[in-house]
Design a protein around this motif. Structure first.
Motif, PDB file in Angstrom:
ATOM      1  N   ILE A 660      23.609   1.335 140.581  1.00  0.00           N
ATOM      2  CA  ILE A 660      24.856   1.127 139.823  1.00  0.00           C
ATOM      3  C   ILE A 660      25.627  -0.062 140.382  1.00  0.00           C
ATOM      4  O   ILE A 660      26.054  -0.955 139.635  1.00  0.00           O
ATOM      5  CB  ILE A 660      25.715   2.398 139.859  1.00  0.00           C
ATOM      6  CG1 ILE A 660      25.028   3.533 139.101  1.00  0.00           C
ATOM      7  CG2 ILE A 660      27.111   2.129 139.277  1.00  0.00           C
ATOM      8  CD1 ILE A 660      25.661   4.890 139.336  1.00  0.00           C
ATOM      9  N   VAL A 661      25.844  -0.083 141.692  1.00  0.00           N
ATOM     10  CA  VAL A 661      26.620  -1.172 142.287  1.00  0.00           C
ATOM     11  C   VAL A 661      25.870  -2.496 142.142  1.00  0.00           C
ATOM     12  O   VAL A 661      26.481  -3.535 141.838  1.00  0.00           O
ATOM     13  CB  VAL A 661      26.930  -0.867 143.763  1.00  0.00           C
ATOM     14  CG1 VAL A 661      27.551  -2.073 144.453  1.00  0.00           C
ATOM     15  CG2 VAL A 661      27.866   0.336 143.864  1.00  0.00           C
ATOM     16  N   ALA A 662      24.556  -2.483 142.324  1.00  0.00           N
ATOM     17  CA  ALA A 662      23.787  -3.718 142.151  1.00  0.00           C
ATOM     18  C   ALA A 662      23.926  -4.264 140.737  1.00  0.00           C
ATOM     19  O   ALA A 662      23.935  -5.488 140.528  1.00  0.00           O
ATOM     20  CB  ALA A 662      22.317  -3.467 142.477  1.00  0.00           C
ATOM     21  N   SER A 663      24.072  -3.381 139.750  1.00  0.00           N
ATOM     22  CA  SER A 663      24.156  -3.818 138.359  1.00  0.00           C
ATOM     23  C   SER A 663      25.465  -4.524 138.046  1.00  0.00           C
ATOM     24  O   SER A 663      25.552  -5.266 137.056  1.00  0.00           O
ATOM     25  CB  SER A 663      23.979  -2.618 137.420  1.00  0.00           C
ATOM     26  OG  SER A 663      25.118  -1.767 137.453  1.00  0.00           O
ATOM     27  N   ILE A 664      26.505  -4.311 138.851  1.00  0.00           N
ATOM     28  CA  ILE A 664      27.801  -4.959 138.585  1.00  0.00           C
ATOM     29  C   ILE A 664      28.175  -5.982 139.654  1.00  0.00           C
ATOM     30  O   ILE A 664      29.214  -6.628 139.547  1.00  0.00           O
ATOM     31  CB  ILE A 664      28.932  -3.912 138.473  1.00  0.00           C
ATOM     32  CG1 ILE A 664      29.147  -3.168 139.794  1.00  0.00           C
ATOM     33  CG2 ILE A 664      28.636  -2.935 137.347  1.00  0.00           C
ATOM     34  CD1 ILE A 664      30.358  -2.243 139.795  1.00  0.00           C
ATOM     35  N   LEU A 665      27.303  -6.154 140.647  1.00  0.00           N
ATOM     36  CA  LEU A 665      27.665  -7.025 141.766  1.00  0.00           C
ATOM     37  C   LEU A 665      27.782  -8.485 141.348  1.00  0.00           C
ATOM     38  O   LEU A 665      28.553  -9.251 141.954  1.00  0.00           O
ATOM     39  CB  LEU A 665      26.622  -6.873 142.883  1.00  0.00           C
ATOM     40  CG  LEU A 665      27.067  -7.211 144.300  1.00  0.00           C
ATOM     41  CD1 LEU A 665      28.337  -6.464 144.691  1.00  0.00           C
ATOM     42  CD2 LEU A 665      25.946  -6.890 145.287  1.00  0.00           C
ATOM     43  N   ASP A 666      27.056  -8.870 140.332  1.00  0.00           N
ATOM     44  CA  ASP A 666      27.141 -10.249 139.844  1.00  0.00           C
ATOM     45  C   ASP A 666      28.172 -10.407 138.727  1.00  0.00           C
ATOM     46  O   ASP A 666      28.201 -11.441 138.059  1.00  0.00           O
ATOM     47  CB  ASP A 666      25.768 -10.716 139.359  1.00  0.00           C
ATOM     48  CG  ASP A 666      24.762 -10.833 140.502  1.00  0.00           C
ATOM     49  OD1 ASP A 666      25.196 -11.140 141.633  1.00  0.00           O
ATOM     50  OD2 ASP A 666      23.565 -10.605 140.261  1.00  0.00           O
ATOM     51  N   GLN A 667      29.008  -9.377 138.534  1.00  0.00           N
ATOM     52  CA  GLN A 667      30.029  -9.423 137.480  1.00  0.00           C
ATOM     53  C   GLN A 667      31.408  -9.223 138.112  1.00  0.00           C
ATOM     54  O   GLN A 667      31.908  -8.098 138.169  1.00  0.00           O
ATOM     55  CB  GLN A 667      29.762  -8.336 136.444  1.00  0.00           C
ATOM     56  CG  GLN A 667      28.377  -8.387 135.813  1.00  0.00           C
ATOM     57  CD  GLN A 667      28.102  -7.166 134.939  1.00  0.00           C
ATOM     58  OE1 GLN A 667      28.978  -6.701 134.205  1.00  0.00           O
ATOM     59  NE2 GLN A 667      26.890  -6.650 135.018  1.00  0.00           N
ATOM     60  N   PRO A 668      32.024 -10.286 138.583  1.00  0.00           N
ATOM     61  CA  PRO A 668      33.298 -10.145 139.319  1.00  0.00           C
ATOM     62  C   PRO A 668      34.392  -9.468 138.516  1.00  0.00           C
ATOM     63  O   PRO A 668      35.279  -8.828 139.095  1.00  0.00           O
ATOM     64  CB  PRO A 668      33.684 -11.593 139.646  1.00  0.00           C
ATOM     65  CG  PRO A 668      32.408 -12.362 139.553  1.00  0.00           C
ATOM     66  CD  PRO A 668      31.582 -11.687 138.508  1.00  0.00           C
ATOM     67  N   GLY A 669      34.341  -9.573 137.187  1.00  0.00           N
ATOM     68  CA  GLY A 669      35.384  -8.986 136.367  1.00  0.00           C
ATOM     69  C   GLY A 669      35.005  -7.698 135.688  1.00  0.00           C
ATOM     70  O   GLY A 669      35.739  -7.211 134.804  1.00  0.00           O
ATOM     71  N   ASN A 670      33.909  -7.089 136.081  1.00  0.00           N
ATOM     72  CA  ASN A 670      33.484  -5.844 135.456  1.00  0.00           C
ATOM     73  C   ASN A 670      34.582  -4.784 135.559  1.00  0.00           C
ATOM     74  O   ASN A 670      35.298  -4.690 136.561  1.00  0.00           O
ATOM     75  CB  ASN A 670      32.203  -5.339 136.138  1.00  0.00           C
ATOM     76  CG  ASN A 670      31.597  -4.128 135.446  1.00  0.00           C
ATOM     77  OD1 ASN A 670      32.075  -3.009 135.621  1.00  0.00           O
ATOM     78  ND2 ASN A 670      30.560  -4.364 134.660  1.00  0.00           N
ATOM     79  N   HIS A 671      34.705  -3.941 134.539  1.00  0.00           N
ATOM     80  CA  HIS A 671      35.825  -3.002 134.462  1.00  0.00           C
ATOM     81  C   HIS A 671      35.832  -1.999 135.619  1.00  0.00           C
ATOM     82  O   HIS A 671      36.886  -1.471 135.979  1.00  0.00           O
ATOM     83  CB  HIS A 671      35.792  -2.258 133.120  1.00  0.00           C
ATOM     84  CG  HIS A 671      34.662  -1.277 132.983  1.00  0.00           C
ATOM     85  ND1 HIS A 671      34.793   0.065 133.292  1.00  0.00           N
ATOM     86  CD2 HIS A 671      33.374  -1.447 132.561  1.00  0.00           C
ATOM     87  CE1 HIS A 671      33.653   0.684 133.060  1.00  0.00           C
ATOM     88  NE2 HIS A 671      32.775  -0.207 132.618  1.00  0.00           N
ATOM     89  N   TRP A 672      34.641  -1.735 136.210  1.00  0.00           N
ATOM     90  CA  TRP A 672      34.625  -0.759 137.305  1.00  0.00           C
ATOM     91  C   TRP A 672      35.389  -1.274 138.527  1.00  0.00           C
ATOM     92  O   TRP A 672      35.917  -0.474 139.307  1.00  0.00           O
ATOM     93  CB  TRP A 672      33.182  -0.422 137.706  1.00  0.00           C
ATOM     94  CG  TRP A 672      32.411   0.337 136.662  1.00  0.00           C
ATOM     95  CD1 TRP A 672      31.363  -0.115 135.921  1.00  0.00           C
ATOM     96  CD2 TRP A 672      32.647   1.679 136.231  1.00  0.00           C
ATOM     97  NE1 TRP A 672      30.923   0.856 135.062  1.00  0.00           N
ATOM     98  CE2 TRP A 672      31.686   1.971 135.231  1.00  0.00           C
ATOM     99  CE3 TRP A 672      33.565   2.669 136.592  1.00  0.00           C
ATOM    100  CZ2 TRP A 672      31.629   3.208 134.594  1.00  0.00           C
ATOM    101  CZ3 TRP A 672      33.494   3.910 135.958  1.00  0.00           C
ATOM    102  CH2 TRP A 672      32.547   4.164 134.979  1.00  0.00           C
ATOM    103  N   TRP A 673      35.469  -2.572 138.720  1.00  0.00           N
ATOM    104  CA  TRP A 673      36.185  -3.100 139.890  1.00  0.00           C
ATOM    105  C   TRP A 673      37.689  -2.890 139.777  1.00  0.00           C
ATOM    106  O   TRP A 673      38.388  -2.784 140.795  1.00  0.00           O
ATOM    107  CB  TRP A 673      35.910  -4.594 140.073  1.00  0.00           C
ATOM    108  CG  TRP A 673      34.473  -4.959 140.291  1.00  0.00           C
ATOM    109  CD1 TRP A 673      33.692  -5.755 139.507  1.00  0.00           C
ATOM    110  CD2 TRP A 673      33.627  -4.552 141.379  1.00  0.00           C
ATOM    111  NE1 TRP A 673      32.421  -5.882 140.012  1.00  0.00           N
ATOM    112  CE2 TRP A 673      32.355  -5.151 141.176  1.00  0.00           C
ATOM    113  CE3 TRP A 673      33.814  -3.744 142.498  1.00  0.00           C
ATOM    114  CZ2 TRP A 673      31.291  -4.970 142.057  1.00  0.00           C
ATOM    115  CZ3 TRP A 673      32.761  -3.561 143.377  1.00  0.00           C
ATOM    116  CH2 TRP A 673      31.518  -4.165 143.158  1.00  0.00           C
ATOM    117  N   ASP A 674      38.194  -2.786 138.581  1.00  0.00           N
ATOM    118  CA  ASP A 674      39.642  -2.655 138.392  1.00  0.00           C
ATOM    119  C   ASP A 674      40.126  -1.272 138.819  1.00  0.00           C
ATOM    120  O   ASP A 674      39.495  -0.257 138.512  1.00  0.00           O
ATOM    121  CB  ASP A 674      39.983  -2.880 136.912  1.00  0.00           C
ATOM    122  CG  ASP A 674      41.474  -2.801 136.658  1.00  0.00           C
ATOM    123  OD1 ASP A 674      42.253  -3.232 137.530  1.00  0.00           O
ATOM    124  OD2 ASP A 674      41.853  -2.278 135.596  1.00  0.00           O
TER     125      ASP A 674
END
Length: 838
Positions: A660-674
């Motif tokens: 899961i984390v690897a799938s969003i690691l290249d997306q700095p603005g992904n909604h999960w980071w907020d």
């Protein structure tokens, strides 16, 4: 893991004083005799039991009935309290032994009907199998018949301080069969995930929930490769309406709460699994296959396994057993190990063998296919030690027992779904039932005896066909040089759906049409690459026409094992042991470069970050980098996901979360980071990574040292071995009598050395390689083995903990098998003779 608090404050002083007396006066009372001669009327001939320096018995007899009689006798000598505890759990009678603390467990087990199913299975046994199971029971009873409870185990002496005197009942064949239901339950796969998916929709859309179950990584190998099997037709996968299940969230929560009442006899959750692999002779230094296995189960005191050898003095059709390995106390035979011709290992397949059904219940009926059908009902009565008798009504539909009846208190469940959703958080018209293949009588015990005497690949597959529940990956090797893999198990074929979401029970299109034929289950024999790896990863690719299960491990351990196998032309027994102890973290290798890219504002925080520079991504016990990384990982998961998920769906940190984390690691603005708790502010990836590193630095400064060079992963990653009944007694002295540890260990979740931990709780170990074995098919006496604790279940016995220090260091023991090797390693010999002989 659920345990039981048995001592009340009103008897606290008595328990402390009594435990002190018993610890010095009666502690040795239950130690068994391991030398000399004993007689038994049930024996036909003489049996010898040769124990080595670790108390591991090798049993020799002239016929199968005497052999398994002696196994029952010996295991009762060493582990009877554990056996008695397990049978109380599997019969739903734990409260008779431990009081009210076991009542919720009993209600759940009786609702499922483990023992009722085992009783039906007894009637299905062939005469030969039945005679062996009964011989085992006679051996247990031979040992316990003339002994008081306190002569059987110290636990009974301590329990007698706070309850009535207790006399164990005779052991029965059903007691052994029922244990297999406990195994099947703990290894049942994804029921918890089904519930969690639904509960997560309280805060998330269905698409967002699906992001948290991303599927098996496409670049990770499957066990059986891209091959297929004959037969079968492709079936359309249809996901039921999650909103339908959402309207029964309280009933689903009730079912989950009931399941949580069960003690983790083997363990449940992401950390539960196994590694097993085999290399052929072209890839070994011996010219013959070498097979390795290490099942990952919940730690306990004593450990789950019992080592034993079972040998017919003359192997023949009449007495075909010459086998050694790991067994369960209470179950005849060897479950994992080798005989004189073949070896086998097991890992959990994560086959989806259970479905949750939403049921429209009206009064004493439920809806199915447009009709109202009568509920099946039965009454269950519970005799509680030092308490009142209780009764419940168990209701069942055509699919199985209704689990949502087990919890009538919906207040917590309503609160969990959020104030704005409370109107739908009612049980309403929907109850939740469980369809589970293990509730259909199919006696797996026949597979154990068949494996123990199998001589070749065909025999092995015939035995695997009998291995109905739990569904396990079976890895094979033989002395002729062959290696193989077989998927066994009773796995349902669904008309619609893939088992990931609860389905409408009234719609017959979501029912089961049967089970996957054994001939259509994946199998591998002598693959071209010369090795087979199983680590709970996906069994076979998308071309396979059946659904085995969607929620497997994500393949990080299996990929690492494959890399280590292919790194050398030929592997030795020692090489295989080193692979078992490998602590490399693929998760760290992916995440650390991103962490090192972050600019931290102060030297204090940069000092923590600096432990990652030059770190080799190995989570060794003395590693500062591993300590810091795992703290960062825990805080990263908390800051990324806790704000958007209900508590029961918080990340545990295992392999699925790597993906899961690897799938969003290249997306700095992904909604999960907020961080959704900061309205008007949108956090990004780098802010969360930086915040996690700051929190990790602060935490390690507080719990270990201000100096990062003094941080150690093992200081925070500790293993405690806890007795399942008296280990949390509430009295420190009693706890110390039965518990052991803590041990500082390396490894971690999603690592080959799989000492898992739960990021929602802390860094303490929650699952372990419960045993390790490496079998050399070129010379069986060069094989190695070890288990977590020791073969004895008696506190203070020499063999209660004698393997644990070696296990913690990644070491193993010699595994004597042949008569000469066994004789050379024998310390004690006990002879059992028929009554009337001299």
């Amino acid at each position: 893991m659920r345990r039981f608090v048995l001592v009340t404050s009103s008897v606290l002083l008595l328990a402390v004083l009594g435990a002190a007396i018993f610890s010095f006066v009666t502690v040795r009372k239950s130690f068994p005799d391991t030398t000399g001669e004993l007689t038994a009327s049930a024996l036909k001939g003489t049996v010898t039991v040769q124990r080595d320096g670790k108390g591991i018995p090798q049993i020799y007899a002239d016929n199968p009935e005497d052999l398994f009689f002696a196994q029952g006798f010996v295991q009762a000598q060493d582990r009877f309290y554990e056996m008695d505890f397990r049978r109380h759990v599997t019969a739903g009678r734990l409260s008779e032994l431990v009081g009210e603390g076991g009542l919720e467990t009993d209600k759940f087990v009786r609702t499922l009907g483990w023992r009722r199913t085992a009783e039906k299975e007894l009637a299905l046994l062939d005469d030969t199998t039945l005679s062996l199971v009964r011989a085992y029971a006679r051996g247990v009873n031979e040992y316990i018949d003339d002994r008081s409870a306190s002569q059987l185990s110290l636990e009974y002496s301590v329990l007698s301080l706070t309850g009535p005197d207790y006399t164990p009942e005779p052991w029965t064949a059903v007691d052994s069969l029922a244990w297999i239901k406990a195994m099947a339950w703990d290894l049942r796969s994804n029921m918890d995930d089904e519930i969690t998916r639904v509960l997560s929709t309280a805060k998330l859309s269905v698409d967002e929930v699906e992001e948290l179950y991303p599927g098996y990584p496409s670049d990770h190998a499957t066990i059986a490769g891209e091959g297929t099997v004959g037969g079968g037709t492709f079936r359309r996968t249809v996901t039921p309406d999650p909103a339908l299940a959402r309207s029964a969230v309280a009933s689903l929560s009730s079912a989950q709460k009931g399941a949580e009442a069960l003690p983790a006899l083997l363990g449940i959750g992401e950390g539960i699994g196994s590694n097993s692999w085999v290399v052929d002779g072209e890839h070994s230094t011996t010219g013959k296959p070498i097979l390795a296995n290490d099942p990952h189960l919940a730690p306990s005191m004593p450990g789950i396994w019992y080592q034993v050898g079972l040998h017919c003095r003359t192997v023949s059709a009449a007495c075909p057993y010459d086998v050694s390995g790991f067994s369960f106390a209470g179950l005849p035979g060897v479950v994992v190990g080798h005989n004189d011709r073949i070896a086998w290992g097991v890992t959990t397949m994560y086959a989806d063998v259970a479905d949750l059904y939403l049921e429209k219940v009206t009064g004493d009926t439920y809806e199915y296919d447009g009709r109202q059908l009568p509920l099946e009902t039965r009454q269950e009565t519970f005799e509680v030690a030092d308490g009142d008798t209780e009764r419940i009504t168990v209701r069942s539909t055509r699919h199985g027992p209704i689990l949502s009846d087990l919890d009538d208190d919906l207040s917590r469940d309503v609160a969990d779904v959020g104030a704005g959703q409370q109107a739908t958080a009612t049980r309403g018209a929907y109850e939740v039932s469980l369809g589970w293949t293990a509730l259909t009588p199919e006696p797996t015990i026949k597979a154990v005896f068949a494996l123990d005497k199998a001589q070749d690949w065909d025999d092995f597959r015939a035995a695997a066909k009998l291995f109905t529940v739990p569904a396990q990956n079976l890895v094979y090797a033989d002395r002729a040089g062959n290696i193989g893999y077989q998927s066994p198990g009773t796995i349902p074929v669904r008309r619609k759906g893939d088992g990931r979401w609860p389905v409408p029970g009234w719609d017959k299109s979501y029912g089961w049409t049967g089970t996957i034929p054994f001939e259509e289950l994946p199998t591998v024999y002598n693959p071209d690459e010369g090795f087979i790896v199983t680590a709970n990863n996906r069994v076979i690719g998308n071309q396979y026409p059946h659904v085995l299960g969607a929620d497997t491990a994500d393949g990080y351990r299996s990929e690492r094992i494959r890399d280590l196998i292919t790194a050398k032309d030929k592997l030795s027994v020692a090489d295989m042991s080193r692979i078992q102890n490998d602590t490399y973290s693929a998760n760290a290798a992916r995440l650390v470069p991103e962490l090192l890219r972050i600019q931290l504002e102060s030297a204090y925080y940069r000092q923590g970050q600096a432990t990652l520079r030059g770190w080799d991504f190995r989570q060794d016990v003395d590693s500062p980098g591993a300590a810091y990384f795992n703290a960062v990982w825990r805080h990263l998961l908390e800051r990324t996901f806790h704000d958007e998920l209900p508590k029961n769906a918080w990340p545990t940190g295992g392999e699925r979360w790597f993906t899961i984390v690897a799938s969003i690691l290249d997306q700095p603005g992904n909604h999960w980071w907020d961080d959704t708790t900061t309205p008007g502010i949108k956090e990004t990836r780098d802010e969360i990574l930086a915040d996690a590193m700051r929190a990790a630095r602060d935490e390690l400064t507080m719990i270990q040292s201000r100096s990062p060079s003094e941080w150690r992963w093992g200081t925070m990653h500790k293993l405690e071995l806890v007795n399942p009944t008296l280990g949390d007694s509430g009295v420190g002295l009693v706890n110390r009598i039965f518990n052991r540890g803590p041990f500082k260990v390396g490894g971690g979740s999603g690592i080959v050395d799989a000492t898992s931990w739960d990021a929602t709780e802390g860094y303490e170990v929650t699952a372990v390689p419960s045993m390790r074995m490496v079998v050399d098919l070129g010379n069986l006496d060069r094989s190695r083995w070890i288990q977590l604790t020791g073969n004895s279940g008696h506190a203070f016995d020499d063999h209660y903990l004698d393997q644990a220090p070696l296990w913690a260091k990644g070491e193993t023991l010699p595994w004597a098998f042949g008569r000469k090797a066994v004789a050379a390693s024998t310390d004690d010999t006990l002879t059992l003779k028929p009554s009337g002989t001299s």
